[in-house]
Design an enzyme around this catalytic site. Structure first.
Site, PDB file in Angstrom:
ATOM      1  N   LEU A  56       0.873  -1.184   0.000  1.00  9.31           N
ATOM      2  CA  LEU A  56       0.000   0.000   0.000  1.00  9.31           C
ATOM      3  C   LEU A  56       0.901   1.222   0.000  1.00  9.31           C
ATOM      4  CD1 LEU A  56      -2.401  -0.974   2.950  1.00  9.31           C
ATOM      5  CD2 LEU A  56      -2.974  -1.087   0.521  1.00  9.31           C
ATOM      6  N   HIS A  57       0.626   2.160  -0.879  1.00  8.30           N
ATOM      7  CA  HIS A  57       1.402   3.405  -0.800  1.00  8.30           C
ATOM      8  C   HIS A  57       0.617   4.626  -1.250  1.00  8.30           C
ATOM      9  CE1 HIS A  57       1.920   2.570  -5.065  1.00  8.30           C
ATOM     10  NE2 HIS A  57       2.308   3.818  -5.223  1.00  8.30           N
ATOM     11  N   ARG A  58      -0.615   4.428  -1.742  1.00  6.21           N
ATOM     12  CA  ARG A  58      -1.376   5.598  -2.220  1.00  6.21           C
ATOM     13  C   ARG A  58      -1.745   6.495  -1.050  1.00  6.21           C
ATOM     14  NH1 ARG A  58      -1.662   5.858  -7.075  1.00  6.21           N
ATOM     15  NH2 ARG A  58      -1.089   3.934  -8.071  1.00  6.21           N
TER      16      ARG A  58
END
Ligand code: UD1
Length: 361
Positions: free
Chosen positions: A208-210
């Protein structure tokens, strides 16, 4: 044919590697083609950049513009100023940009204003969500490019609706899958298999990085807690982008089956994906890679610019409410996950098609 290739961030490197290899192959067979590789320096950590060059045999860039991090405007402007100077000093017949990161858009604008033709690889994909910076980059890049290399016929249709002539569009396939196919036999078991006692097919891989998922600590905590709860007795292996790592570190206590790791090299990460029970992600490229490998993928986003991974592949669009993961896990645990297929022309030969087309111009 003198081409300047531009790459700046991690997902660019997998797309640029096979294009460079195709150029070198064409050159060796006597074709009049040469390239210069410009690394903008958008990603600069060894783990996000150098190890991809090493693992994917990407020749050293001719220049690194070393722009580093900053707000979107700061970063985009820094790339534009530095790239303009470079391009004035090293004129080219064609500038080739890939993907949808800030480096892609910045380089395309600079080249066009210097009257140099621009080709966009992975053109025409759309999430139709203008809150995503990548969507703005896609729209702005495609508004001014000359040549559009697409991963699907749908992407071509989007471009035609935006007024691009069909003559400028070539449906070539997916260069990221060229890299996957070329390296499939070289994937490396990551250290965490040994250290965490992972068993093939018995863990969840997650990334996850958004900003929409990770920037709010409360939201990130609920996301991680829910994924780990759904995983039950399985471990959740989570190689962290630096922006996510900083947020995770600030959360305090984490679920006991969560394994937080540094960003992995390409060969280790693809091994992790290929052997996972399932993948939970908000990445764009991982939706494509899981589709090709046939691994169940749950995408924690409200939209995808890669809808063929849902309509044809093994991906589902869950949305951003973590509680919506539950029915998908039930289907998976019940053995009812859909059987996907590989989209047309995702066959490992896309870069050859691109270079053949460029040489035919
Ligand atoms: C970029 C892309 C995104 C892609 C992602 C994959 C844009 C708009 N976004 O997002 O589409 O999915 O790369 O990795 O271009 N940082 C480091 N080390 C680095 C680079 C960044 O620690 O080498 C940290 C910095 O704190 C920086 C933050 O990550 O401020 C964000 O980096 P940035 O390049 O702006 O965007 P990404 O989130 O990496």
């Amino acid at each position: 044919m003198k081409i300047v290739l531009v790459a700046g961030a991690r997902p660019n490197f997998m797309k640029i590697a096979p294009i460079i290899h195709a150029i070198l192959k064409a050159k060796e067979s006597g074709k009049d083609i040469s390239y210069r590789l410009v690394h903008t320096g958008q990603h600069y950590d060894e783990k996000l950049s150098k190890q991809f060059f090493d693992q994917l045999n990407i020749p050293k860039p001719h220049v690194n513009l070393e722009v580093g991090s900053g707000s979107h405007a700061t970063q985009t402007a820094a790339i534009m100023v530095a790239f303009e100077q470079y391009l004035v000093a090293h004129p080219a017949d064609l500038v080739l940009v890939v993907g949808d990161v800030n480096s892609t858009m910045a380089a395309a604008i600079v080249a066009k204003k210097l009257m140099i033709k621009v080709a966009h690889v992975e053109a025409g994909i759309r999430s139709f969500d203008r809150k995503m910076p990548e969507e703005i980059n896609r729209l702005a890049t495609d508004a001014i490019c000359d040549l559009f290399y697409t991963t699907s016929t749908w992407a071509g249709e989007n471009l035609i609706k935006e007024g691009i002539s069909p003559n400028q569009i070539e449906f070539v396939g997916n260069t990221m899958i060229d890299t996957l196919r070329a390296n499939e036999g070289r994937f490396i078991e990551p250290e965490c298999f040994y250290k965490e006692g992972l068993v093939s097919g018995q863990y969840i891989a997650s990334t996850l990085h958004r900003p929409s998922n990770v920037d709010d600590p409360q939201n990130l905590k609920v996301l991680l807690d829910t994924i780990c709860k759904m995983a039950g007795a399985k471990k959740v292996v989570f190689p962290c982008h630096p922006r996510t790592k900083a947020k995770v570190d600030a959360l305090g206590a984490l679920p006991s089956n969560l394994v937080i790791l540094e960003p992995m090299g390409y060969l280790q990460f693809m091994y992790l994906i290929k052997h996972a029970y399932a993948v939970v992600t908000d990445s764009g490229g991982i939706q494509e890679e899981t589709t090709v490998l046939g691994i169940p993928c749950m995408t924690l986003r409200d939209s995808t610019e890669r809808p063929e991974t849902v309509s044809e592949g093994s991906n589902v669009l869950v949305g951003t409410n973590p509680l919506d993961l539950e029915p998908y896990f039930q289907t998976l645990d019940g053995g009812g996950w859909k059987q996907g297929q590989i989209p047309a022309k995702w066959d490992g030969k896309t870069s050859d098609r691109i270079i053949e087309h460029i040489l035919s111009l």
